[in-house]
Design a protein around this motif. Sequence first.
Motif, mmCIF file in Angstrom:
data_model
loop_
_atom_site.group_PDB
_atom_site.id
_atom_site.type_symbol
_atom_site.label_atom_id
_atom_site.label_comp_id
_atom_site.label_asym_id
_atom_site.label_seq_id
_atom_site.Cartn_x
_atom_site.Cartn_y
_atom_site.Cartn_z
ATOM 1 N N VAL A 296 3.109 -0.319 4.457
ATOM 2 C CA VAL A 296 2.862 0.555 3.308
ATOM 3 C C VAL A 296 4.098 0.645 2.427
ATOM 4 O O VAL A 296 4.020 0.570 1.189
ATOM 5 C CB VAL A 296 2.417 1.950 3.788
ATOM 6 C CG1 VAL A 296 2.317 2.913 2.606
ATOM 7 C CG2 VAL A 296 1.076 1.868 4.514
ATOM 8 N N THR A 297 5.284 0.796 3.044
ATOM 9 C CA THR A 297 6.522 0.901 2.264
ATOM 10 C C THR A 297 6.806 -0.380 1.502
ATOM 11 O O THR A 297 7.267 -0.339 0.349
ATOM 12 C CB THR A 297 7.709 1.235 3.191
ATOM 13 O OG1 THR A 297 7.412 2.408 3.934
ATOM 14 C CG2 THR A 297 8.976 1.467 2.383
ATOM 15 N N SER A 298 6.540 -1.542 2.108
ATOM 16 C CA SER A 298 6.758 -2.815 1.411
ATOM 17 C C SER A 298 5.901 -2.906 0.156
ATOM 18 O O SER A 298 6.374 -3.342 -0.904
ATOM 19 C CB SER A 298 6.421 -3.996 2.341
ATOM 20 O OG SER A 298 7.381 -4.140 3.348
ATOM 21 N N LEU A 299 4.639 -2.495 0.263
ATOM 22 C CA LEU A 299 3.752 -2.548 -0.894
ATOM 23 C C LEU A 299 4.253 -1.650 -2.023
ATOM 24 O O LEU A 299 4.163 -1.998 -3.205
ATOM 25 C CB LEU A 299 2.341 -2.135 -0.491
ATOM 26 C CG LEU A 299 1.582 -3.122 0.405
ATOM 27 C CD1 LEU A 299 0.281 -2.494 0.886
ATOM 28 C CD2 LEU A 299 1.297 -4.416 -0.344
ATOM 29 N N VAL A 300 4.802 -0.475 -1.664
ATOM 30 C CA VAL A 300 5.305 0.447 -2.677
ATOM 31 C C VAL A 300 6.641 -0.035 -3.239
ATOM 32 O O VAL A 300 6.863 -0.034 -4.457
ATOM 33 C CB VAL A 300 5.463 1.864 -2.081
ATOM 34 C CG1 VAL A 300 6.123 2.802 -3.088
ATOM 35 C CG2 VAL A 300 4.104 2.411 -1.661
ATOM 36 N N ALA A 301 7.537 -0.498 -2.346
ATOM 37 C CA ALA A 301 8.894 -0.856 -2.765
ATOM 38 C C ALA A 301 8.908 -2.023 -3.731
ATOM 39 O O ALA A 301 9.754 -2.084 -4.640
ATOM 40 C CB ALA A 301 9.748 -1.178 -1.534
ATOM 41 N N THR A 302 8.011 -2.980 -3.559
ATOM 42 C CA THR A 302 8.025 -4.168 -4.409
ATOM 43 C C THR A 302 7.545 -3.885 -5.824
ATOM 44 O O THR A 302 7.630 -4.763 -6.694
ATOM 45 C CB THR A 302 7.136 -5.282 -3.810
ATOM 46 O OG1 THR A 302 5.837 -4.751 -3.508
ATOM 47 C CG2 THR A 302 7.765 -5.829 -2.550
#
Length: 426
Positions: free
Chosen positions: A299-305
Amino acid sequence: MTGGRLARRTGPLFLAAGVVTLEFAAAVTGFVASSLLPVVTADLDARDDLGLLIAGSTLGLFVALPVASRVLRRLGTRGTLAAGMVAYLGGLALAASARSAWMFALGQFSAGLASGLLAVFGVSAAIRHLDERLRIQVIAVSSAMWILPALVGPAATLGLERLVGWRWTLLLPVPFVLFGRLMVVRAAKGEPPEEGPPRPLARTLLVPLGAAGVVLGGGWWPLTIAGALVTVAGMIAILPEGTARLRPGTPAALGAMVLFAAGYFGADSLITVLLTSGFQVSLGRAAIVLGAAPLCWAVTSLVATRFTAARRFPAAGLGLTALGTAVLAIALAVGGSFAVVLVAWAVGGIGVGLAYPGLYIRATTAGPDGFTAAELATAVITAECLGQLLGRAIGGTLSSSGGLFASYVVFAVALLVSAYAARRAG
Protein backbone atom coordinates in the motif's frame (compact mmCIF):
# COMPACT_ATOMS: atom_id res chain seq x y z
CA MET A 1 3.41 5.56 -40.15
CA THR A 2 0.45 5.53 -37.79
CA GLY A 3 1.06 1.85 -37.07
CA GLY A 4 4.68 2.58 -36.20
CA ARG A 5 3.71 5.32 -33.74
CA LEU A 6 1.08 3.05 -32.20
CA ALA A 7 3.66 0.27 -31.76
CA ARG A 8 6.04 2.69 -30.06
CA ARG A 9 3.28 3.74 -27.66
CA THR A 10 1.89 0.29 -26.90
CA GLY A 11 5.23 -1.56 -26.71
CA PRO A 12 6.17 -0.17 -23.26
CA LEU A 13 2.63 -0.84 -22.02
CA PHE A 14 2.80 -4.48 -23.12
CA LEU A 15 6.19 -4.78 -21.45
CA ALA A 16 4.93 -3.18 -18.22
CA ALA A 17 1.87 -5.46 -18.21
CA GLY A 18 4.12 -8.48 -18.77
CA VAL A 19 6.44 -7.57 -15.90
CA VAL A 20 3.50 -7.04 -13.51
CA THR A 21 1.85 -10.30 -14.60
CA LEU A 22 5.10 -12.18 -14.05
CA GLU A 23 5.39 -10.75 -10.55
CA PHE A 24 1.86 -11.99 -9.86
CA ALA A 25 2.87 -15.39 -11.27
CA ALA A 26 5.92 -15.43 -8.97
CA ALA A 27 3.68 -14.70 -5.97
CA VAL A 28 1.26 -17.47 -6.98
CA THR A 29 4.17 -19.87 -7.51
CA GLY A 30 5.61 -19.10 -4.07
CA PHE A 31 2.35 -19.59 -2.18
CA VAL A 32 1.44 -22.71 -4.17
CA ALA A 33 4.84 -24.28 -3.44
CA SER A 34 4.80 -23.44 0.28
CA SER A 35 1.18 -24.54 0.72
CA LEU A 36 1.71 -27.87 -1.07
CA LEU A 37 5.00 -28.70 0.65
CA PRO A 38 3.50 -30.81 3.49
CA VAL A 39 1.30 -32.72 1.02
CA VAL A 40 4.18 -33.36 -1.40
CA THR A 41 6.44 -34.42 1.45
CA ALA A 42 3.93 -36.98 2.70
CA ASP A 43 3.05 -38.32 -0.77
CA LEU A 44 6.69 -38.78 -1.79
CA ASP A 45 7.69 -40.08 1.65
CA ALA A 46 10.37 -37.39 1.71
CA ARG A 47 10.44 -36.31 5.35
CA ASP A 48 14.18 -36.94 5.45
CA ASP A 49 14.71 -35.12 2.14
CA LEU A 50 12.91 -31.88 2.94
CA GLY A 51 15.95 -29.83 1.94
CA LEU A 52 15.83 -31.30 -1.55
CA LEU A 53 12.17 -30.40 -2.02
CA ILE A 54 12.79 -26.81 -0.98
CA ALA A 55 16.17 -26.26 -2.64
CA GLY A 56 15.49 -27.24 -6.25
CA SER A 57 14.03 -24.00 -7.60
CA THR A 58 16.38 -21.86 -5.50
CA LEU A 59 19.49 -23.57 -6.82
CA GLY A 60 18.14 -23.40 -10.38
CA LEU A 61 17.74 -19.64 -10.02
CA PHE A 62 21.27 -19.21 -8.69
CA VAL A 63 22.73 -21.26 -11.55
CA ALA A 64 20.81 -19.10 -14.05
CA LEU A 65 22.07 -15.75 -12.75
CA PRO A 66 25.78 -16.08 -13.63
CA VAL A 67 25.11 -17.71 -17.03
CA ALA A 68 22.12 -15.60 -18.17
CA SER A 69 24.15 -13.00 -20.09
CA ARG A 70 26.10 -15.77 -21.86
CA VAL A 71 22.90 -17.55 -22.86
CA LEU A 72 21.41 -14.31 -24.21
CA ARG A 73 24.57 -13.63 -26.21
CA ARG A 74 24.74 -17.19 -27.57
CA LEU A 75 21.06 -17.89 -28.31
CA GLY A 76 19.74 -14.39 -28.89
CA THR A 77 16.39 -13.06 -27.74
CA ARG A 78 14.10 -15.59 -29.38
CA GLY A 79 16.34 -18.55 -28.58
CA THR A 80 16.60 -17.60 -24.91
CA LEU A 81 12.84 -17.13 -24.55
CA ALA A 82 12.10 -20.41 -26.34
CA ALA A 83 14.65 -22.36 -24.30
CA GLY A 84 13.40 -20.76 -21.09
CA MET A 85 9.77 -21.67 -21.73
CA VAL A 86 10.65 -25.26 -22.71
CA ALA A 87 12.75 -25.66 -19.55
CA TYR A 88 10.03 -24.11 -17.38
CA LEU A 89 7.18 -26.25 -18.70
CA GLY A 90 9.34 -29.38 -18.81
CA GLY A 91 10.52 -28.82 -15.25
CA LEU A 92 7.01 -28.35 -13.91
CA ALA A 93 5.82 -31.45 -15.78
CA LEU A 94 8.68 -33.47 -14.29
CA ALA A 95 7.95 -32.21 -10.77
CA ALA A 96 4.22 -32.86 -11.15
CA SER A 97 4.85 -36.47 -12.26
CA ALA A 98 7.65 -37.13 -9.76
CA ARG A 99 7.73 -40.38 -7.80
CA SER A 100 10.74 -39.48 -5.66
CA ALA A 101 12.19 -36.44 -3.92
CA TRP A 102 15.15 -36.33 -6.33
CA MET A 103 12.89 -36.27 -9.40
CA PHE A 104 10.74 -33.52 -7.85
CA ALA A 105 13.87 -31.49 -7.00
CA LEU A 106 15.23 -31.93 -10.55
CA GLY A 107 11.96 -30.66 -12.02
CA GLN A 108 11.95 -27.67 -9.67
CA PHE A 109 15.61 -27.02 -10.53
CA SER A 110 14.75 -26.86 -14.25
CA ALA A 111 11.80 -24.54 -13.59
CA GLY A 112 13.96 -22.32 -11.35
CA LEU A 113 16.73 -22.20 -13.96
CA ALA A 114 14.22 -21.14 -16.62
CA SER A 115 12.64 -18.56 -14.32
CA GLY A 116 16.06 -17.03 -13.67
CA LEU A 117 16.91 -16.78 -17.38
CA LEU A 118 13.54 -15.28 -18.25
CA ALA A 119 13.64 -12.88 -15.28
CA VAL A 120 17.01 -11.47 -16.38
CA PHE A 121 15.64 -10.97 -19.89
CA GLY A 122 12.42 -9.33 -18.65
CA VAL A 123 14.15 -6.98 -16.19
CA SER A 124 16.84 -5.98 -18.73
CA ALA A 125 14.11 -5.26 -21.32
CA ALA A 126 12.30 -3.08 -18.77
CA ILE A 127 15.52 -1.18 -18.03
CA ARG A 128 16.07 -0.50 -21.74
CA HIS A 129 12.52 0.38 -22.79
CA LEU A 130 10.65 1.87 -19.81
CA ASP A 131 11.37 5.40 -18.67
CA GLU A 132 12.04 6.01 -14.98
CA ARG A 133 8.52 7.29 -14.23
CA LEU A 134 6.86 4.20 -15.70
CA ARG A 135 9.42 1.83 -14.15
CA ILE A 136 8.83 3.14 -10.62
CA GLN A 137 5.07 2.72 -11.10
CA VAL A 138 5.60 -0.83 -12.38
CA ILE A 139 7.70 -1.63 -9.29
CA ALA A 140 4.97 -0.33 -6.98
CA VAL A 141 2.21 -2.24 -8.76
CA SER A 142 4.39 -5.36 -8.79
CA SER A 143 4.70 -5.13 -5.01
CA ALA A 144 0.90 -4.94 -4.78
CA MET A 145 0.65 -8.15 -6.82
CA TRP A 146 1.56 -10.08 -3.65
CA ILE A 147 -1.52 -8.91 -1.72
CA LEU A 148 -4.17 -11.13 -3.32
CA PRO A 149 -2.01 -14.32 -3.34
CA ALA A 150 -1.07 -13.65 0.29
CA LEU A 151 -4.72 -13.32 1.30
CA VAL A 152 -6.30 -16.18 -0.65
CA GLY A 153 -3.37 -18.21 -2.02
CA PRO A 154 -2.91 -20.81 0.73
CA ALA A 155 -6.64 -21.51 1.18
CA ALA A 156 -7.31 -21.61 -2.58
CA THR A 157 -4.31 -23.90 -3.16
CA LEU A 158 -5.37 -26.38 -0.50
CA GLY A 159 -8.96 -26.32 -1.75
CA LEU A 160 -7.83 -27.07 -5.31
CA GLU A 161 -5.51 -29.79 -4.03
CA ARG A 162 -8.48 -31.54 -2.42
CA LEU A 163 -10.35 -31.42 -5.75
CA VAL A 164 -7.66 -32.44 -8.26
CA GLY A 165 -4.60 -33.45 -6.20
CA TRP A 166 -1.27 -31.72 -5.68
CA ARG A 167 0.19 -32.73 -9.05
CA TRP A 168 -2.36 -30.77 -11.08
CA THR A 169 -2.42 -27.95 -8.52
CA LEU A 170 1.33 -27.50 -9.01
CA LEU A 171 0.57 -26.33 -12.56
CA LEU A 172 -1.67 -23.46 -11.36
CA PRO A 173 0.89 -20.67 -12.12
CA VAL A 174 1.41 -21.78 -15.76
CA PRO A 175 -1.32 -19.59 -17.38
CA PHE A 176 -0.01 -16.47 -15.62
CA VAL A 177 3.58 -17.23 -16.63
CA LEU A 178 2.61 -17.86 -20.26
CA PHE A 179 0.55 -14.66 -20.44
CA GLY A 180 3.33 -12.58 -18.89
CA ARG A 181 5.94 -14.02 -21.23
CA LEU A 182 3.67 -13.36 -24.22
CA MET A 183 3.45 -9.68 -23.24
CA VAL A 184 7.22 -9.40 -22.79
CA VAL A 185 7.92 -11.19 -26.09
CA ARG A 186 5.51 -8.92 -27.97
CA ALA A 187 7.18 -5.82 -26.51
CA ALA A 188 10.75 -6.96 -27.18
CA LYS A 189 10.19 -8.75 -30.48
CA GLY A 190 13.25 -8.79 -32.72
CA GLU A 191 15.46 -7.08 -30.15
CA PRO A 192 19.17 -7.91 -30.53
CA PRO A 193 21.07 -9.08 -27.43
CA GLU A 194 23.41 -6.63 -25.75
CA GLU A 195 27.13 -6.94 -26.08
CA GLY A 196 29.28 -6.77 -22.99
CA PRO A 197 32.37 -8.42 -21.50
CA PRO A 198 31.41 -11.66 -19.71
CA ARG A 199 32.50 -12.16 -16.12
CA PRO A 200 34.75 -15.13 -15.27
CA LEU A 201 32.45 -18.16 -15.25
CA ALA A 202 34.37 -20.18 -12.64
CA ARG A 203 34.09 -17.45 -10.02
CA THR A 204 30.45 -16.65 -10.75
CA LEU A 205 29.51 -20.32 -10.36
CA LEU A 206 30.62 -20.01 -6.74
CA VAL A 207 27.13 -18.56 -6.13
CA PRO A 208 25.14 -21.76 -6.76
CA LEU A 209 27.90 -23.83 -5.13
CA GLY A 210 27.74 -21.77 -1.94
CA ALA A 211 23.95 -21.61 -2.07
CA ALA A 212 23.85 -25.41 -2.20
CA GLY A 213 25.86 -25.50 1.01
CA VAL A 214 23.46 -23.06 2.67
CA VAL A 215 20.15 -24.62 1.62
CA LEU A 216 21.24 -28.27 1.86
CA GLY A 217 23.26 -27.89 5.06
CA GLY A 218 20.44 -29.33 7.11
CA GLY A 219 21.02 -26.83 9.90
CA TRP A 220 24.66 -27.92 10.39
CA TRP A 221 26.20 -24.52 11.05
CA PRO A 222 29.79 -25.18 9.79
CA LEU A 223 28.44 -26.06 6.32
CA THR A 224 25.99 -23.15 6.43
CA ILE A 225 28.76 -20.67 7.28
CA ALA A 226 31.13 -22.12 4.67
CA GLY A 227 28.36 -21.96 2.06
CA ALA A 228 27.57 -18.36 2.98
CA LEU A 229 31.24 -17.35 2.60
CA VAL A 230 31.51 -19.04 -0.79
CA THR A 231 28.24 -17.39 -1.85
CA VAL A 232 29.53 -13.94 -0.88
CA ALA A 233 32.73 -14.55 -2.88
CA GLY A 234 30.67 -15.47 -5.94
CA MET A 235 28.31 -12.55 -5.38
CA ILE A 236 31.23 -10.11 -5.42
CA ALA A 237 32.31 -11.61 -8.77
CA ILE A 238 28.83 -11.12 -10.27
CA LEU A 239 27.96 -7.67 -8.93
CA PRO A 240 29.53 -4.58 -10.51
CA GLU A 241 32.95 -3.53 -9.28
CA GLY A 242 32.75 -1.35 -6.18
CA THR A 243 29.58 -2.89 -4.75
CA ALA A 244 31.37 -4.41 -1.75
CA ARG A 245 32.95 -0.99 -1.03
CA LEU A 246 29.59 0.79 -1.46
CA ARG A 247 31.08 3.02 -4.15
CA PRO A 248 28.73 5.97 -4.76
CA GLY A 249 26.17 5.44 -7.51
CA THR A 250 24.80 2.15 -8.79
CA PRO A 251 27.26 -0.04 -6.80
CA ALA A 252 26.15 1.54 -3.50
CA ALA A 253 22.49 1.01 -4.46
CA LEU A 254 23.16 -2.68 -5.17
CA GLY A 255 25.00 -2.99 -1.85
CA ALA A 256 22.02 -1.40 -0.12
CA MET A 257 19.75 -3.95 -1.85
CA VAL A 258 21.83 -6.86 -0.50
CA LEU A 259 21.80 -5.47 3.04
CA PHE A 260 18.10 -4.59 2.89
CA ALA A 261 17.16 -8.09 1.70
CA ALA A 262 19.33 -9.75 4.36
CA GLY A 263 17.90 -7.60 7.17
CA TYR A 264 14.24 -7.45 6.20
CA PHE A 265 13.67 -10.96 4.84
CA GLY A 266 15.82 -12.47 7.56
CA ALA A 267 13.67 -10.76 10.21
CA ASP A 268 10.48 -11.66 8.37
CA SER A 269 11.42 -15.35 8.22
CA LEU A 270 11.60 -15.52 12.04
CA ILE A 271 8.56 -13.42 12.95
CA THR A 272 6.35 -16.41 13.75
CA VAL A 273 9.16 -17.98 15.81
CA LEU A 274 9.69 -14.72 17.69
CA LEU A 275 6.00 -14.46 18.56
CA THR A 276 5.27 -18.09 19.39
CA SER A 277 8.44 -18.77 21.39
CA GLY A 278 9.35 -15.30 22.65
CA PHE A 279 5.87 -13.99 23.44
CA GLN A 280 3.84 -17.24 23.66
CA VAL A 281 1.43 -15.96 21.01
CA SER A 282 -0.74 -18.40 19.05
CA LEU A 283 0.19 -19.20 15.46
CA GLY A 284 -3.03 -17.57 14.24
CA ARG A 285 -2.18 -14.23 15.88
CA ALA A 286 1.42 -14.55 14.69
CA ALA A 287 0.12 -14.86 11.11
CA ILE A 288 -1.58 -11.46 11.52
CA VAL A 289 1.80 -9.86 12.27
CA LEU A 290 3.42 -11.81 9.43
CA GLY A 291 0.93 -10.40 6.93
CA ALA A 292 1.03 -6.83 8.28
CA ALA A 293 4.44 -5.89 6.84
CA PRO A 294 3.91 -7.00 3.21
CA LEU A 295 0.46 -5.40 3.19
CA CYS A 296 1.87 -2.09 4.48
CA TRP A 297 4.77 -2.44 1.99
CA ALA A 298 2.40 -2.80 -0.98
CA VAL A 299 0.00 0.00 0.00
CA THR A 300 2.81 2.44 0.89
CA SER A 301 4.61 1.75 -2.41
CA LEU A 302 1.48 2.60 -4.38
CA VAL A 303 1.08 5.88 -2.47
CA ALA A 304 4.78 6.84 -2.39
CA THR A 305 5.29 6.54 -6.14
CA ARG A 306 2.73 9.29 -6.72
CA PHE A 307 5.25 11.78 -5.36
CA THR A 308 8.03 13.12 -7.58
CA ALA A 309 10.40 12.91 -4.60
CA ALA A 310 10.05 9.12 -4.40
CA ARG A 311 13.74 8.75 -5.31
CA ARG A 312 14.65 10.48 -2.04
CA PHE A 313 12.76 8.03 0.16
CA PRO A 314 15.14 4.99 0.30
CA ALA A 315 17.43 6.12 3.14
CA ALA A 316 14.55 7.37 5.30
CA GLY A 317 12.44 4.27 4.59
CA LEU A 318 15.26 1.85 5.38
CA GLY A 319 16.00 3.77 8.58
CA LEU A 320 12.34 3.37 9.55
CA THR A 321 12.50 -0.39 8.89
CA ALA A 322 15.71 -0.61 10.95
CA LEU A 323 13.89 1.15 13.81
CA GLY A 324 10.95 -1.29 13.64
CA THR A 325 13.34 -4.25 13.66
CA ALA A 326 15.29 -2.81 16.61
CA VAL A 327 12.02 -2.42 18.56
CA LEU A 328 11.37 -6.14 18.04
CA ALA A 329 14.81 -6.95 19.49
CA ILE A 330 14.23 -4.64 22.47
CA ALA A 331 10.75 -6.05 23.10
CA LEU A 332 12.23 -9.55 23.06
CA ALA A 333 14.92 -8.55 25.58
CA VAL A 334 12.92 -6.46 28.07
CA GLY A 335 9.38 -7.63 27.39
CA GLY A 336 6.63 -6.26 25.20
CA SER A 337 3.07 -6.85 24.12
CA PHE A 338 1.52 -8.28 20.99
CA ALA A 339 0.37 -4.77 20.03
CA VAL A 340 3.93 -3.42 20.23
CA VAL A 341 5.24 -6.18 17.95
CA LEU A 342 2.36 -5.70 15.49
CA VAL A 343 2.89 -1.93 15.25
CA ALA A 344 6.69 -2.27 15.02
CA TRP A 345 6.56 -4.74 12.15
CA ALA A 346 3.83 -2.77 10.36
CA VAL A 347 6.10 0.30 10.61
CA GLY A 348 8.89 -1.85 9.17
CA GLY A 349 6.65 -2.65 6.20
CA ILE A 350 5.82 1.04 5.70
CA GLY A 351 9.56 1.79 5.65
CA VAL A 352 10.14 -0.83 2.95
CA GLY A 353 7.24 0.59 0.94
CA LEU A 354 8.88 4.02 1.04
CA ALA A 355 12.35 2.69 0.23
CA TYR A 356 11.98 -0.13 -2.27
CA PRO A 357 10.75 1.61 -5.46
CA GLY A 358 13.40 4.34 -5.36
CA LEU A 359 16.15 1.92 -4.32
CA TYR A 360 15.27 -0.45 -7.16
CA ILE A 361 15.39 2.43 -9.67
CA ARG A 362 18.81 3.50 -8.42
CA ALA A 363 20.11 -0.08 -8.55
CA THR A 364 18.97 -0.49 -12.18
CA THR A 365 20.15 2.86 -13.56
CA ALA A 366 23.61 2.72 -15.13
CA GLY A 367 24.47 6.42 -14.89
CA PRO A 368 28.08 7.18 -15.81
CA ASP A 369 29.23 3.63 -14.93
CA GLY A 370 28.26 2.27 -18.35
CA PHE A 371 26.72 -1.03 -17.18
CA THR A 372 24.60 -2.87 -19.73
CA ALA A 373 20.93 -3.58 -19.03
CA ALA A 374 21.64 -7.34 -18.81
CA GLU A 375 24.40 -6.69 -16.24
CA LEU A 376 22.10 -4.51 -14.16
CA ALA A 377 19.24 -7.02 -14.38
CA THR A 378 21.50 -9.87 -13.27
CA ALA A 379 22.99 -7.71 -10.52
CA VAL A 380 19.72 -6.54 -8.98
CA ILE A 381 18.16 -10.03 -9.00
CA THR A 382 21.38 -11.46 -7.54
CA ALA A 383 21.55 -8.78 -4.85
CA GLU A 384 17.99 -9.28 -3.66
CA CYS A 385 17.86 -13.08 -3.89
CA LEU A 386 21.24 -13.67 -2.25
CA GLY A 387 20.48 -11.08 0.43
CA GLN A 388 17.33 -13.05 1.27
CA LEU A 389 19.27 -16.32 1.32
CA LEU A 390 22.02 -14.96 3.56
CA GLY A 391 19.57 -13.25 5.93
CA ARG A 392 17.56 -16.42 6.40
CA ALA A 393 20.71 -18.53 6.78
CA ILE A 394 22.16 -16.18 9.41
CA GLY A 395 18.86 -16.00 11.26
CA GLY A 396 18.36 -19.75 11.17
CA THR A 397 21.90 -20.43 12.38
CA LEU A 398 21.74 -17.92 15.26
CA SER A 399 18.19 -18.76 16.36
CA SER A 400 18.85 -22.51 16.36
CA SER A 401 21.54 -21.92 18.98
CA GLY A 402 19.24 -19.79 21.14
CA GLY A 403 20.25 -16.44 19.67
CA LEU A 404 16.90 -15.04 18.54
CA PHE A 405 17.69 -11.66 20.16
CA ALA A 406 21.10 -11.62 18.45
CA SER A 407 19.44 -12.38 15.10
CA TYR A 408 17.23 -9.29 15.32
CA VAL A 409 20.14 -7.12 16.41
CA VAL A 410 22.07 -8.28 13.32
CA PHE A 411 19.04 -7.62 11.08
CA ALA A 412 18.56 -4.11 12.50
CA VAL A 413 22.25 -3.30 11.97
CA ALA A 414 22.10 -4.62 8.38
CA LEU A 415 19.09 -2.38 7.67
CA LEU A 416 20.80 0.62 9.26
CA VAL A 417 23.90 0.10 7.08
CA SER A 418 21.63 -0.32 4.05
CA ALA A 419 20.17 3.14 4.81
CA TYR A 420 23.71 4.53 4.83
CA ALA A 421 24.46 2.78 1.52
CA ALA A 422 21.24 4.20 0.02
CA ARG A 423 22.45 7.70 0.88
CA ARG A 424 25.73 7.00 -0.93
CA ALA A 425 23.76 5.82 -3.95
CA GLY A 426 22.76 9.45 -4.55
